[in-house]
Design a protein around this motif. Structure first.
Motif, PDB file in Angstrom:
ATOM      1  N   UNK A   3      34.504  52.892  44.566  1.00 18.42           N
ATOM      2  CA  UNK A   3      33.663  53.854  43.840  1.00 18.42           C
ATOM      3  C   UNK A   3      32.192  53.673  44.197  1.00 18.42           C
ATOM      4  N   UNK A   4      31.739  52.449  44.267  1.00 16.06           N
ATOM      5  CA  UNK A   4      30.327  52.206  44.632  1.00 16.06           C
ATOM      6  C   UNK A   4      30.061  52.624  46.068  1.00 16.06           C
ATOM      7  N   UNK A  43      49.214  48.364  47.510  1.00 11.01           N
ATOM      8  CA  UNK A  43      48.574  47.059  47.698  1.00 11.01           C
ATOM      9  C   UNK A  43      47.163  47.020  47.110  1.00 11.01           C
ATOM     10  N   UNK A  44      46.507  48.180  47.019  1.00 12.87           N
ATOM     11  CA  UNK A  44      45.148  48.198  46.478  1.00 12.87           C
ATOM     12  C   UNK A  44      45.113  48.147  44.957  1.00 12.87           C
ATOM     13  N   UNK A  45      46.232  48.401  44.294  1.00 13.34           N
ATOM     14  CA  UNK A  45      46.242  48.420  42.837  1.00 13.34           C
ATOM     15  C   UNK A  45      45.900  47.065  42.233  1.00 13.34           C
ATOM     16  N   UNK A  46      46.272  45.995  42.909  1.00 14.40           N
ATOM     17  CA  UNK A  46      46.048  44.662  42.359  1.00 14.40           C
ATOM     18  C   UNK A  46      44.665  44.112  42.692  1.00 14.40           C
ATOM     19  N   UNK A  47      43.876  44.835  43.470  1.00 16.46           N
ATOM     20  CA  UNK A  47      42.561  44.326  43.883  1.00 16.46           C
ATOM     21  C   UNK A  47      41.587  44.352  42.717  1.00 16.46           C
ATOM     22  N   UNK A  48      40.726  43.349  42.673  1.00 16.94           N
ATOM     23  CA  UNK A  48      39.682  43.253  41.655  1.00 16.94           C
ATOM     24  C   UNK A  48      38.345  43.678  42.254  1.00 16.94           C
ATOM     25  N   UNK A  49      37.336  43.725  41.401  1.00 18.12           N
ATOM     26  CA  UNK A  49      35.983  44.040  41.864  1.00 18.12           C
ATOM     27  C   UNK A  49      35.381  42.761  42.453  1.00 18.12           C
ATOM     28  N   UNK A  50      35.703  42.507  43.715  1.00 19.38           N
ATOM     29  CA  UNK A  50      35.349  41.228  44.320  1.00 19.38           C
ATOM     30  C   UNK A  50      33.871  41.174  44.678  1.00 19.38           C
ATOM     31  N   UNK A  89      47.786  43.919  51.828  1.00 23.17           N
ATOM     32  CA  UNK A  89      47.011  44.930  52.554  1.00 23.17           C
ATOM     33  C   UNK A  89      47.231  44.778  54.055  1.00 23.17           C
ATOM     34  N   UNK A  90      47.247  43.527  54.518  1.00 26.15           N
ATOM     35  CA  UNK A  90      47.495  43.248  55.931  1.00 26.15           C
ATOM     36  C   UNK A  90      48.858  43.785  56.360  1.00 26.15           C
ATOM     37  N   UNK A  91      49.849  43.585  55.519  1.00 22.17           N
ATOM     38  CA  UNK A  91      51.194  44.055  55.851  1.00 22.17           C
ATOM     39  C   UNK A  91      51.308  45.576  55.763  1.00 22.17           C
ATOM     40  N   UNK A 269      35.598  45.788  53.823  1.00 22.60           N
ATOM     41  CA  UNK A 269      36.684  46.534  54.467  1.00 22.60           C
ATOM     42  C   UNK A 269      37.673  47.070  53.445  1.00 22.60           C
ATOM     43  N   UNK A 270      37.933  46.305  52.381  1.00 21.77           N
ATOM     44  CA  UNK A 270      38.853  46.782  51.341  1.00 21.77           C
ATOM     45  C   UNK A 270      38.236  47.950  50.583  1.00 21.77           C
ATOM     46  N   UNK A 271      36.916  47.887  50.320  1.00 20.35           N
ATOM     47  CA  UNK A 271      36.246  49.021  49.689  1.00 20.35           C
ATOM     48  C   UNK A 271      36.329  50.272  50.545  1.00 20.35           C
TER      49      UNK A 271
END
Length: 647
Positions: A3-4, A43-50, A89-91, A269-271
């Motif tokens: 989002x950012x 895979x992105x659902x479990x990601x946090x605001x790192x 994410x890699x997979x 990269x995940x963002x």
């Protein structure tokens, strides 16, 4: 994070063509490969605001407090959660072919994450995961560090565990003693408290052992004095656990800081993947098309990306075409005919194209814009003591100071905040300045005189949103873009008739409009200056079409057929202009002698405006392109001369 990143891209879109094409390739691959798309989204659902987590690891507090200690342990737990979500994410990106997706997958490779994961596993329990509930989060902080690292820490944990057990046992005893259905609850302020349904107390009072009682909807919340004491014991033991865990956690954070540069790259990269996959979600559910990056703005069946989602009826798309010879487009039309929606949709699609998204149309091609200007609102500012007209002029002045040929501007009904005469004069002067800037401009207005005066200016075209007024006391908005100035007269009165205004008011307004129209009607014939301006505009249009054909992909018979049609159209239009010029030359003097004083004055004013437009056009045109095509202009002028005057 996505989002950012999206917000930053919208506020400052890309201007590099290669980067945009890279994003388009990644988006197209995700939108067409269904298995990769769903695996990536999952895979992105479990990601946090790192982003925030890594920033917290960098900052070192000047003074350690209990709150900073808690935050440090939370950060480590969140970091562990993030590191474990990189492998899916890699997979998910296996088999990716686009450059961007391959780079993201390479950054998320296990060898880039394994060193950090080993550091965390040496200190933190493997089953520790991030939790958002207050009680679960406190328990995670308490048992985050592995057993055996510090003997005193293990003793403090045992004390904490016994205090927790005593609190639960106390509430169970209360429920059994008083025969009540008590529920154990926890929050950060009150710690443990008791809740029970209000229906339990319909036929009796709450026993006096319960304190701090208050009713919340259909539930009653309370505590006991013993529970308050046990809560304090739990807090003290938990604080002791945190302080003993802090040394281990700080050592771990210091070791992790050496790997932050790689973690930040993975985070970015995940963002980016989150943003691109969101675009892919939109593309797969809507009819969006990949835009091309060219020197010409061309959109077929373009739609407003927000308006088509919120309105219940079917959205009517429109085409857009803009080059240097059609760079200033005057949009006229009735009220509520869709002028504002049309020009805003163009700007929104341009922004979408330059952030790497597909656009809502069946075909789209955009040049790279360096700036986007919009003057669309009519709000005044009471705080700044600025009226509607003052706000218009202030924003327009900013546009005029900064606009150039690499810009886009949308102007919505400029000059309506002041008197009609002054507003038209200001709008005309600003329109001339915007034409000279060579930017692509869409100018929506109700000033029909502005459209008529500017129609002969090089680079200007007139368009309007069509409306059907064939039936009496009824207006049907067609929302279709058509060429030329709006032909309907008194459409404001027609719209007022549809609305519930008093009949006598409408009748008087109609009479006044008819009187004013009779006074303003004048006989107007084409002057030599207007004919010459039209001739020059036609030749420059021919030049631009030939340049586009030279740089385009047409070949062979298709190109030959197109050139023949272009030649035929040019000859027909030039002949019509010559006819008008000869009529004007023959009848100009006689009209000047025979015309009444008011008509003579009007003719002189028309010729003056036309001559001013011609002189301004000639002085401020692109001298380089004109000199390079001097022979073509000479040939065009020879074609336009009568046979007796051709040398």
């Amino acid at each position: 994070m996505g989002s950012r990143l999206l917000r930053g891209n919208i506020l400052q879109p890309l201007t590099d063509k290669e980067t945009l094409n890279t994003r388009y390739d990644a988006l197209e691959e995700l939108a067409t490969k269904e298995e990769m798309f769903f695996a990536t989204r999952q895979s992105l659902k479990a990601s946090l605001d790192v982003d925030r987590v890594l920033t917290a690891l960098i900052i070192i507090p000047t003074q350690m407090t209990l709150k900073s200690t808690e935050q440090a342990i939370n950060t480590v737990i969140m970091l562990k959660q993030f590191v474990t979500t990189i492998s899916p994410i890699y997979e998910a990106l296996s088999g990716a072919r686009s450059v961007m997706l391959q780079e993201i997958r390479q950054l998320c490779a296990p060898e880039n994450v394994q060193p950090v994961l080993e550091l965390i596993d040496n200190m933190i329990n493997e089953d520790t995961t991030y939790s958002s509930k207050p009680l679960d989060l406190r328990n995670q902080r308490t048992y985050a560090v592995k057993s055996g690292v510090n003997g005193l820490l293990d003793v403090a944990r045992q004390t904490y565990k016994e205090a927790m057990t005593d609190a639960y046992q106390h509430i169970e005893d209360l429920a059994e003693t008083h025969n009540l259905a008590l529920q154990t609850k926890y929050d950060n302020v009150r710690q443990f408290y008791i809740r029970l349904p209000a229906s339990e107390l319909e036929d009796r009072l709450l026993p006096p052992v319960f304190i701090n009682v208050f009713k919340k909807k259909n539930m009653v919340e309370c505590q006991t004095l013993d529970l308050v004491k046990r809560n304090q014991k739990i807090v003290d033991s938990h604080t002791e656990v945190l302080l003993m865990s802090d040394k281990v956690v700080q050592e771990l954070i210091a070791d992790v800081r050496g790997h932050l540069s790689g973690l930040f790259k993975i985070c970015e990269s995940i963002g980016m993947l989150d943003m691109i996959s969101s675009f892919a979600q939109l593309v797969t559910s809507q009819e969006y098309v990949r835009p091309k990056l060219t020197d010409t703005l061309a959109i077929k069946a373009g739609r407003h990306p927000i308006r088509e989602k919120v309105q219940s009826s079917k959205y009517i798309p429109n085409d857009v075409y803009a080059t240097q010879q059609t760079r200033f487009q005057i949009i006229t039309g009735c009220n509520m005919s869709g002028k504002s929606t049309y020009i805003r949709s163009i700007a929104l699609m341009a922004v979408m194209a330059q952030i790497g998204s597909f656009v809502p149309s069946s075909y789209a091609a955009f040049p790279i814009f360096k700036q986007l200007f919009a003057r669309v609102s009519t709000d005044d500012s009471i705080e700044a003591n600025v009226s509607t007209f003052a706000a218009e002029m202030r924003e327009t002045a900013f546009i005029l100071r900064n606009i150039d040929r690499h810009s886009m501007a949308i102007i919505d009904e400029l000059g309506r905040g002041t008197s009609t005469r002054d507003g038209l004069a200001i709008a005309l002067a600003i329109a001339e300045a915007l034409v000279d800037s060579r930017a692509l401009v869409w100018f929506a207005t109700h000033f029909r005189d502005l459209a008529n005066i500017m129609s002969e200016r090089n680079g200007v075209i007139n368009l309007h949103l069509a409306v059907d007024m064939s039936e009496a006391d009824k207006m049907t908005m067609l929302y279709r873009l058509s060429e030329g100035v709006v032909e309907e007269e008194h459409y404001g009165l027609a719209l007022a008739k549809v609305l519930p205004l008093p009949p006598d008011v409408l009748q008087y307004a109609t009479e006044v409009a008819g009187t004013l129209e009779q006074r303003s009607k004048r006989r107007k014939k084409a002057s030599l200056a207007v004919a010459q301006s039209r001739r020059r505009k036609l030749i420059l249009n021919l030049k631009e079409q030939l340049v586009q054909a030279h740089n385009g992909a047409m070949e062979g018979e298709v190109l030959a057929s197109w050139l023949k049609e272009l030649q035929r159209e040019f000859v027909v239009r030039m002949s019509a202009i010559d006819t008008e010029a000869r009529e004007a030359e023959l009848g100009e003097d006689s009209d000047a002698d025979a015309a009444p004083d008011d008509e003579l004055e009007d003719k002189r004013a028309t010729r003056s405006v036309a001559m001013a437009v011609q002189v301004k056009d000639e002085k401020r045109s692109n001298t380089d392109s004109m000199s390079a095509d001097g022979d073509m202009l000479d040939d065009g002028r020879r074609l336009s001369m009568p046979p007796s005057r051709r040398g």
